[in-house]
Design an enzyme around this catalytic site. Structure first.
Site, PDB file in Angstrom:
ATOM      1  N   ASP A 150      -7.755 -10.205   9.837  1.00 31.66           N
ATOM      2  CA  ASP A 150      -8.650  -9.441   8.971  1.00 31.66           C
ATOM      3  C   ASP A 150      -9.131  -8.165   9.640  1.00 31.66           C
ATOM      4  O   ASP A 150      -9.226  -8.090  10.867  1.00 31.66           O
ATOM      5  CB  ASP A 150      -9.875 -10.296   8.611  1.00 31.66           C
ATOM      6  CG  ASP A 150      -9.499 -11.466   7.715  1.00 31.66           C
ATOM      7  OD1 ASP A 150      -9.129 -11.218   6.563  1.00 31.66           O
ATOM      8  OD2 ASP A 150      -9.550 -12.612   8.194  1.00 31.66           O
TER       9      ASP A 150
ATOM     10  N   ASP B 236      -6.125  -3.969  11.773  1.00 30.18           N
ATOM     11  CA  ASP B 236      -5.748  -3.215  10.583  1.00 30.18           C
ATOM     12  C   ASP B 236      -4.233  -3.397  10.471  1.00 30.18           C
ATOM     13  O   ASP B 236      -3.502  -3.050  11.408  1.00 30.18           O
ATOM     14  CB  ASP B 236      -6.127  -1.742  10.799  1.00 30.18           C
ATOM     15  CG  ASP B 236      -5.758  -0.860   9.620  1.00 30.18           C
ATOM     16  OD1 ASP B 236      -4.787  -1.187   8.913  1.00 30.18           O
ATOM     17  OD2 ASP B 236      -6.436   0.160   9.424  1.00 30.18           O
TER      18      ASP B 236
ATOM     19  N   TYR C  69       0.607   2.739  -5.923  1.00 33.66           N
ATOM     20  CA  TYR C  69       0.522   1.280  -5.806  1.00 33.66           C
ATOM     21  C   TYR C  69       1.828   0.635  -6.275  1.00 33.66           C
ATOM     22  O   TYR C  69       2.381  -0.232  -5.592  1.00 33.66           O
ATOM     23  CB  TYR C  69      -0.664   0.774  -6.635  1.00 33.66           C
ATOM     24  CG  TYR C  69      -0.926  -0.706  -6.499  1.00 33.66           C
ATOM     25  CD1 TYR C  69      -1.625  -1.211  -5.412  1.00 33.66           C
ATOM     26  CD2 TYR C  69      -0.479  -1.604  -7.465  1.00 33.66           C
ATOM     27  CE1 TYR C  69      -1.878  -2.583  -5.292  1.00 33.66           C
ATOM     28  CE2 TYR C  69      -0.717  -2.966  -7.353  1.00 33.66           C
ATOM     29  CZ  TYR C  69      -1.419  -3.451  -6.264  1.00 33.66           C
ATOM     30  OH  TYR C  69      -1.664  -4.803  -6.155  1.00 33.66           O
TER      31      TYR C  69
ATOM     32  N   LYS D 204       4.413  -1.694  -3.975  1.00 37.37           N
ATOM     33  CA  LYS D 204       4.718  -3.090  -4.275  1.00 37.37           C
ATOM     34  C   LYS D 204       6.202  -3.267  -4.626  1.00 37.37           C
ATOM     35  O   LYS D 204       6.791  -4.295  -4.309  1.00 37.37           O
ATOM     36  CB  LYS D 204       3.812  -3.593  -5.403  1.00 37.37           C
ATOM     37  CG  LYS D 204       2.323  -3.626  -5.018  1.00 37.37           C
ATOM     38  CD  LYS D 204       2.056  -4.541  -3.819  1.00 37.37           C
ATOM     39  CE  LYS D 204       0.571  -4.750  -3.569  1.00 37.37           C
ATOM     40  NZ  LYS D 204       0.298  -5.705  -2.491  1.00 37.37           N
TER      41      LYS D 204
HETATM   42  P1  NAP Z   1      -9.205  -8.212  -2.181  1.00 33.22           P
HETATM   43  O1  NAP Z   1     -10.130  -9.267  -2.663  1.00 33.22           O
HETATM   44  O2  NAP Z   1      -9.655  -6.805  -2.109  1.00 33.22           O
HETATM   45  O3  NAP Z   1      -8.627  -8.673  -0.776  1.00 33.22           O
HETATM   46  C1  NAP Z   1      -7.810  -7.807  -0.018  1.00 33.22           C
HETATM   47  C2  NAP Z   1      -7.934  -8.187   1.424  1.00 33.22           C
HETATM   48  O4  NAP Z   1      -7.110  -7.307   2.191  1.00 33.22           O
HETATM   49  C3  NAP Z   1      -9.360  -8.057   1.961  1.00 33.22           C
HETATM   50  O5  NAP Z   1      -9.636  -9.143   2.814  1.00 33.22           O
HETATM   51  C4  NAP Z   1      -9.303  -6.752   2.757  1.00 33.22           C
HETATM   52  O6  NAP Z   1     -10.243  -6.679   3.813  1.00 33.22           O
HETATM   53  C5  NAP Z   1      -7.882  -6.858   3.302  1.00 33.22           C
HETATM   54  N1  NAP Z   1      -7.406  -5.559   3.778  1.00 33.22           N
HETATM   55  C6  NAP Z   1      -7.396  -4.374   3.121  1.00 33.22           C
HETATM   56  N2  NAP Z   1      -6.892  -3.413   3.893  1.00 33.22           N
HETATM   57  C7  NAP Z   1      -6.573  -3.998   5.078  1.00 33.22           C
HETATM   58  C8  NAP Z   1      -6.013  -3.521   6.272  1.00 33.22           C
HETATM   59  N3  NAP Z   1      -5.678  -2.234   6.431  1.00 33.22           N
HETATM   60  N4  NAP Z   1      -5.812  -4.400   7.291  1.00 33.22           N
HETATM   61  C9  NAP Z   1      -6.166  -5.706   7.154  1.00 33.22           C
HETATM   62  N5  NAP Z   1      -6.704  -6.209   6.040  1.00 33.22           N
HETATM   63  C10 NAP Z   1      -6.907  -5.364   5.007  1.00 33.22           C
HETATM   64  O7  NAP Z   1      -7.909  -8.171  -3.109  1.00 33.22           O
HETATM   65  P2  NAP Z   1      -6.998  -9.318  -3.759  1.00 33.22           P
HETATM   66  O8  NAP Z   1      -7.027  -9.096  -5.206  1.00 33.22           O
HETATM   67  O9  NAP Z   1      -7.266 -10.641  -3.179  1.00 33.22           O
HETATM   68  O10 NAP Z   1      -5.571  -8.803  -3.250  1.00 33.22           O
HETATM   69  C11 NAP Z   1      -4.739  -9.558  -2.393  1.00 33.22           C
HETATM   70  C12 NAP Z   1      -3.312  -9.042  -2.552  1.00 33.22           C
HETATM   71  O11 NAP Z   1      -2.890  -9.284  -3.885  1.00 33.22           O
HETATM   72  C13 NAP Z   1      -3.190  -7.534  -2.343  1.00 33.22           C
HETATM   73  O12 NAP Z   1      -2.000  -7.245  -1.648  1.00 33.22           O
HETATM   74  C14 NAP Z   1      -3.120  -6.984  -3.748  1.00 33.22           C
HETATM   75  O13 NAP Z   1      -2.441  -5.754  -3.803  1.00 33.22           O
HETATM   76  C15 NAP Z   1      -2.374  -8.096  -4.433  1.00 33.22           C
HETATM   77  N6  NAP Z   1      -2.544  -8.127  -5.889  1.00 33.22           N
HETATM   78  C16 NAP Z   1      -3.787  -8.323  -6.429  1.00 33.22           C
HETATM   79  C17 NAP Z   1      -3.907  -8.340  -7.801  1.00 33.22           C
HETATM   80  C18 NAP Z   1      -5.218  -8.560  -8.503  1.00 33.22           C
HETATM   81  O14 NAP Z   1      -5.272  -8.405  -9.740  1.00 33.22           O
HETATM   82  N7  NAP Z   1      -6.271  -8.932  -7.810  1.00 33.22           N
HETATM   83  C19 NAP Z   1      -2.772  -8.158  -8.616  1.00 33.22           C
HETATM   84  C20 NAP Z   1      -1.549  -7.957  -8.020  1.00 33.22           C
HETATM   85  C21 NAP Z   1      -1.444  -7.947  -6.652  1.00 33.22           C
HETATM   86  P3  NAP Z   1     -11.687  -6.006   3.505  1.00 33.22           P
HETATM   87  O15 NAP Z   1     -12.288  -6.851   2.418  1.00 33.22           O
HETATM   88  O16 NAP Z   1     -12.362  -6.114   4.826  1.00 33.22           O
HETATM   89  O17 NAP Z   1     -11.393  -4.601   3.076  1.00 33.22           O
END
Ligand code: NAP
Length: 242
Positions: free
Chosen positions: A35, A50, A143, A147
């Site tokens: 993280d 990161d 984005y 992906k």
């Molecule tokens: P989220 O709740 O924002 O979680 C994202 C996580 O990634 C957070 O723990 C964040 O840490 C961490 N992160 C961001 N930048 C980082 C970096 N440079 N190095 C290390 N950690 C980093 O989002 P989520 O919805 O769970 O997303 C998880 C994955 O699913 C992502 O890849 C996203 O693109 C994908 N996704 C999500 C959705 C959706 O609708 N939610 C749909 C399609 C795909 P911090 O909180 O400390 O910033």
């Protein structure tokens, strides 16, 4: 569920990554989170990096493998979103989305590879991509590109690593109720319209939950999916057809 019992989860502090780390922990899988801020309260240990920083990732992945006594699985969940029209997207913003969403999983997979190859059992990698890899959305080109690249990376890696007994799959969520979506709705000038648009992306008329996505990711990491590799597995309530 049988399968890898020592798994690294990136982005384990929030959303889908957090739900996956919780689910795996409940199933007695040893988990280490990777993280940005490992201070978040969790029942599993975390290492700090990161994902876009190759050197930091190398150190963190090695530390995670030491904590776990090896590595049998990796889930790349860390990611960032950017909703911005092309004319307003700066070169820095484009580079940042690519650095986290595409180079990040590359950095993590490359650092984990020697450990996964040493695993005493077949290992597995799951990359959380997105339905956006297949279904274009307006003002979402950086984005979508990141992906789409991640799905292609996973497919290529599946072929490269199959001889080593390592499976690689992409999980492509639709709209999932996580802090990422909360932030997108909060930024929106018309929240109701934005929410309606999100719900319209699913045939089921609702967002998915992080727990539902975690179940699919856990399946792709497990031996129950032993003949699945190179797949782009959608979990989007019927929103993406490809
Ligand atoms: P989220 O709740 O924002 O979680 C994202 C996580 O990634 C957070 O723990 C964040 O840490 C961490 N992160 C961001 N930048 C980082 C970096 N440079 N190095 C290390 N950690 C980093 O989002 P989520 O919805 O769970 O997303 C998880 C994955 O699913 C992502 O890849 C996203 O693109 C994908 N996704 C999500 C959705 C959706 O609708 N939610 C749909 C399609 C795909 P911090 O909180 O400390 O910033």
């Amino acid at each position: 569920m049988t399968g890898p019992s020592r798994i690294l989860v990136t982005g384990a502090g929030s959303g889908i990554g957090r739900a996956l780390a919780e689910l795996l922990s409940r199933r007695d899988v040893a988990v280490v989170g990777l993280d940005l801020d490992p201070g978040a309260k969790a029942s599993w240990p975390s290492v700090e990096a990161d994902v876009s920083d190759a050197d930091a990732v190398q150190v963190a992945v090695d530390r995670a493998a030491e904590l776990l006594g090896g590595l049998e699985g990796v889930a790349n969940c860390a990611g960032v979103s950017l909703r911005r029209s092309l004319d307003l997207t700066t070169a820095e913003e484009w580079a940042q989305v690519m650095a986290v969403n595409l180079t990040g999983p590359f950095n993590v997979c490359r650092a984990a590879l020697p450990w996964l190859k040493q695993a005493p059992r077949p290992a597995a990698i799951v990359n959380i991509a997105s339905g956006a890899a297949f279904r274009p959305q307006v003002d979402f080109s950086a984005y979508c590109a990141s992906k789409g690249g991640l799905v292609a990376f996973g497919r290529a890696l599946a072929h490269e690593l199959a001889p080593a007994g390592i499976r690689v799959n992409s999980l492509c969520p639709g709209v999932i109720a996580t802090p990422m979506i909360d932030r997108a709705l909060a930024r929106s000038s018309d929240r109701d319209a934005a929410e309606k648009r999100f719900l319209g992306l699913s045939a089921m008329g609702r967002m998915g939950t992080a727990a539902e996505l975690a179940e699919v990711a856990a399946f792709l990491l497990s031996d129950e999916s032993s003949y699945v590799t190179g797949a782009a597995w959608t979990a989007d309530g019927g929103g993406t057809y490809h």
